[in-house]
Design a protein around this motif. Structure first.
Motif, PDB file in Angstrom:
ATOM      1  N   ARG A   1       0.795  -1.243  -0.070  1.00  0.00           N
ATOM      2  CA  ARG A   1      -0.064  -0.064   0.057  1.00  0.00           C
ATOM      3  C   ARG A   1       0.910   1.424   0.240  1.00  0.00           C
TER       4      ARG A   1
ATOM      5  N   ARG B   1     -14.620  13.585   1.002  1.00  0.00           N
ATOM      6  CA  ARG B   1     -12.985  13.304   1.283  1.00  0.00           C
ATOM      7  C   ARG B   1     -12.271  12.847   0.211  1.00  0.00           C
TER       8      ARG B   1
ATOM      9  N   LYS C   1      -2.546   6.713   1.121  1.00  0.00           N
ATOM     10  CA  LYS C   1      -2.293   7.247   2.513  1.00  0.00           C
ATOM     11  C   LYS C   1      -1.618   8.313   2.415  1.00  0.00           C
TER      12      LYS C   1
ATOM     13  N   TYR D   1      -6.174  13.446   5.317  1.00  0.00           N
ATOM     14  CA  TYR D   1      -6.596  13.505   6.791  1.00  0.00           C
ATOM     15  C   TYR D   1      -6.678  15.048   7.029  1.00  0.00           C
TER      16      TYR D   1
ATOM     17  N   GLU E   1     -16.159   5.440   3.486  1.00  0.00           N
ATOM     18  CA  GLU E   1     -15.450   5.030   4.731  1.00  0.00           C
ATOM     19  C   GLU E   1     -15.555   6.246   5.685  1.00  0.00           C
TER      20      GLU E   1
ATOM     21  N   GLY F   1     -13.331   8.557   8.409  1.00  0.00           N
ATOM     22  CA  GLY F   1     -11.938   9.498   8.343  1.00  0.00           C
ATOM     23  C   GLY F   1     -10.936   8.765   8.536  1.00  0.00           C
ATOM     24  N   GLY F   2     -10.932   7.582   9.366  1.00  0.00           N
ATOM     25  CA  GLY F   2      -9.580   6.913   9.468  1.00  0.00           C
ATOM     26  C   GLY F   2     -10.095   5.365   9.745  1.00  0.00           C
TER      27      GLY F   2
ATOM     28  N   ASN G   1     -12.530   1.747   7.805  1.00  0.00           N
ATOM     29  CA  ASN G   1     -13.486   1.414   6.781  1.00  0.00           C
ATOM     30  C   ASN G   1     -14.726   1.001   7.593  1.00  0.00           C
TER      31      ASN G   1
ATOM     32  N   GLY H   1      -8.092  -0.871   3.281  1.00  0.00           N
ATOM     33  CA  GLY H   1      -7.780  -1.238   4.559  1.00  0.00           C
ATOM     34  C   GLY H   1      -7.303  -2.765   4.615  1.00  0.00           C
ATOM     35  N   ILE H   2      -6.302  -3.006   5.641  1.00  0.00           N
ATOM     36  CA  ILE H   2      -5.493  -4.158   5.617  1.00  0.00           C
ATOM     37  C   ILE H   2      -6.557  -4.922   6.620  1.00  0.00           C
ATOM     38  N   THR H   3      -7.105  -4.185   7.812  1.00  0.00           N
ATOM     39  CA  THR H   3      -8.068  -4.787   8.523  1.00  0.00           C
ATOM     40  C   THR H   3      -9.351  -5.214   7.865  1.00  0.00           C
TER      41      THR H   3
ATOM     42  N   GLY I   1     -10.164  -0.789  11.637  1.00  0.00           N
ATOM     43  CA  GLY I   1      -8.396  -0.316  11.161  1.00  0.00           C
ATOM     44  C   GLY I   1      -7.643  -0.752  12.212  1.00  0.00           C
ATOM     45  N   THR I   2      -6.584  -0.563  11.920  1.00  0.00           N
ATOM     46  CA  THR I   2      -5.410  -1.050  12.690  1.00  0.00           C
ATOM     47  C   THR I   2      -5.418  -0.510  14.195  1.00  0.00           C
TER      48      THR I   2
HETATM   49  C1  LIG Z   1      -8.966   6.471   5.582  1.00  0.00           C
HETATM   50  C2  LIG Z   1      -8.784   5.229   6.254  1.00  0.00           C
HETATM   51  N1  LIG Z   1      -9.425   4.148   5.919  1.00  0.00           N
HETATM   52  C3  LIG Z   1      -9.336   2.901   6.344  1.00  0.00           C
HETATM   53  C4  LIG Z   1      -8.102   2.564   7.336  1.00  0.00           C
HETATM   54  C5  LIG Z   1      -7.918   1.120   7.901  1.00  0.00           C
HETATM   55  O1  LIG Z   1      -6.819   0.737   7.189  1.00  0.00           O
HETATM   56  P1  LIG Z   1      -6.066  -0.500   8.100  1.00  0.00           P
HETATM   57  O2  LIG Z   1      -6.922  -1.434   8.152  1.00  0.00           O
HETATM   58  O3  LIG Z   1      -4.931  -0.931   7.137  1.00  0.00           O
HETATM   59  O4  LIG Z   1      -5.440   0.138   9.483  1.00  0.00           O
HETATM   60  C6  LIG Z   1      -7.336   3.515   7.603  1.00  0.00           C
HETATM   61  C7  LIG Z   1      -6.154   3.477   8.681  1.00  0.00           C
HETATM   62  O5  LIG Z   1      -5.117   3.384   8.347  1.00  0.00           O
HETATM   63  C8  LIG Z   1      -7.587   5.021   7.048  1.00  0.00           C
HETATM   64  O6  LIG Z   1      -6.830   5.832   7.404  1.00  0.00           O
END
Ligand SMILES: Cc1ncc(COP(=O)(O)O)c(C=O)c1O
Length: 361
Positions: free
Chosen positions: A98, A191, A201, A206, A237, A239-240, A242, A264-266, A307-308
């Motif tokens: 990513r 966004r 990212k 942000y 999604e 702001g930070g 999914n 998102g990796i999560t 998210g992480t």
């Molecule tokens: C805008 C946004 N969407 C989704 C995620 C979730 O991504 P991840 O699961 O890789 O942390 C994040 C966090 O990094 C994010 O900032």
């Protein structure tokens, strides 16, 4: 040539007592470890000057390009200590990939995936004492980032770029147990748009989301949900994080990747483990009408963000200028099962059937 990130040890590391005090109550993003990994890229020389060195400020020229044109990308991931004391990264290759996609969109150089992972691993090895033990959902948060450090004014891709990884002990996102959060659905702010930077990212995304986040705070919500910018006909999604919906008939629905949301990796991990939990994953368009109507008519029984940082967080209600849609207070059984399934893999309490954990120390 592969980067090795040799260690130049901090001659003045934090004392054992100071580290213990931080790890007892790390919070999030407030404390940083003794070291950082750094590498520099130049257009003519490629990557070099790689090292793990004492954590400390950068010397920034006021004309450094990133300060003016925001040419910057970052990642977020965690190192987890297992009960046997070993330390593991979760899917770092996915973060590396990513990071490459984000860099390509921002006209930043490509850092080979193995160099990205090595930088993270060498930093964690140097600062292993800062990785909290497995109790209480604590971890060491890693923040890899890359920015235009060339000194010039002018809108073009920088020819000198700095890559860095810093680390910060992280406590549980929820102190006192996981609680559902209310989400503000903004129709004032967008966004990302098609062709924009939504799937990268980069810091600018942000910065642009802050005003919507504060609109959410004004309405008693802790996060904001964005709707597609042009046609306002699909949920994207937070702001930070999914977003996922759980339906009464066992489907786990999340917006499809359209280039405007972060992969998102999560999110991806949840889609992968869903089947093990008897849920049917679905990536598709969710209209705002379906989001609100599904809660109103009982089709949607749970919703959560992921998210992480917070892993998986149940959503209590969606609020917008049009009204409020509250999910049933049912204890979020599917959400909590997913949350535990992911955490159990990350902390080594469940078999790593998908080959996601990378032992590094
Ligand atoms: C805008 C946004 N969407 C989704 C995620 C979730 O991504 P991840 O699961 O890789 O942390 C994040 C966090 O990094 C994010 O900032």
């Amino acid at each position: 040539m592969a980067l090795t990130f040799p260690l130049h040890r901090n001659p003045y590391p934090a004392t054992d007592d100071a580290v213990a005090r931080v790890l007892a109550d790390p919070g999030f993003g407030d404390h940083f470890t003794d070291h950082m990994a750094v590498a520099i890229w130049t257009k003519d020389g490629g990557w070099g000057a790689d090292e793990v060195k004492p954590y400390g400020p950068f010397q920034m020229d006021p004309a450094s390009a990133v300060l003016h044109y925001a040419q910057e990308v970052f990642e977020g991931m965690k190192a987890y200590r297992h009960a046997d004391g070993s330390i593991h990264l979760f899917r770092p290759e996915a973060n590396a990939h990513r990071f490459q996609n984000s860099a390509a969109r921002l006209m930043l150089p490509q850092l080979p995936g193995e160099d990205f992972v090595r930088a993270c691993a060498e930093l964690v090895r140097a600062d292993a004492a800062w990785v909290p033990d497995a109790e209480g959902e604590r971890s060491l948060y890693l923040r890899p980032f890359m920015f235009a450090s060339e000194v010039f004014l002018g809108v073009r891709a920088a020819q000198t770029v700095t890559f860095c990884v810093i680390a910060s002990p992280a406590g549980p996102y929820f102190t006192g147990g996981v609680k559902p959060v209310d989400i503000w659905v903004t129709d004032t702010y967008a966004r990302a748009g098609v062709g924009g930077t939504g799937s990268a990212k980069c810091g600018g995304n942000y910065a642009a989301s802050l005003i919507a986040q504060y609109e959410g705070y004004d309405h008693g919500c802790s996060q904001v949900l964005f709707i597609e910018a042009a046609d306002k006909d699909r949920v994207e999604e937070l702001g930070g994080m999914n977003v996922f919906l759980v339906t009464a008939d066992g489907r786990l629905v999340t917006p499809a990747l359209t280039g405007t949301i972060l992969e998102g990796i999560t999110r991806d991990s949840i889609l992968t483990v869903a089947g093990d939990l008897g849920l049917v994953p679905e990536e598709r368009r969710i209209t705002p009408e379906e989001l609100f109507g599904g809660i109103a008519d009982g089709t949607t029984v749970e919703a959560f963000s992921c998210g992480t940082a917070a892993v998986v967080t149940p959503i209590g209600a969606f609020k917008s200028a049009q009204g409020e849609w509250r999910l049933p207070e049912n204890g979020s059984p599917a959400t909590m099962a997913i949350r535990n399934a992911i955490l159990d893999i990350q902390y080594g309490r469940a078999a790593d059937d998908h080959g996601w954990m990378r032992p590094i120390a």
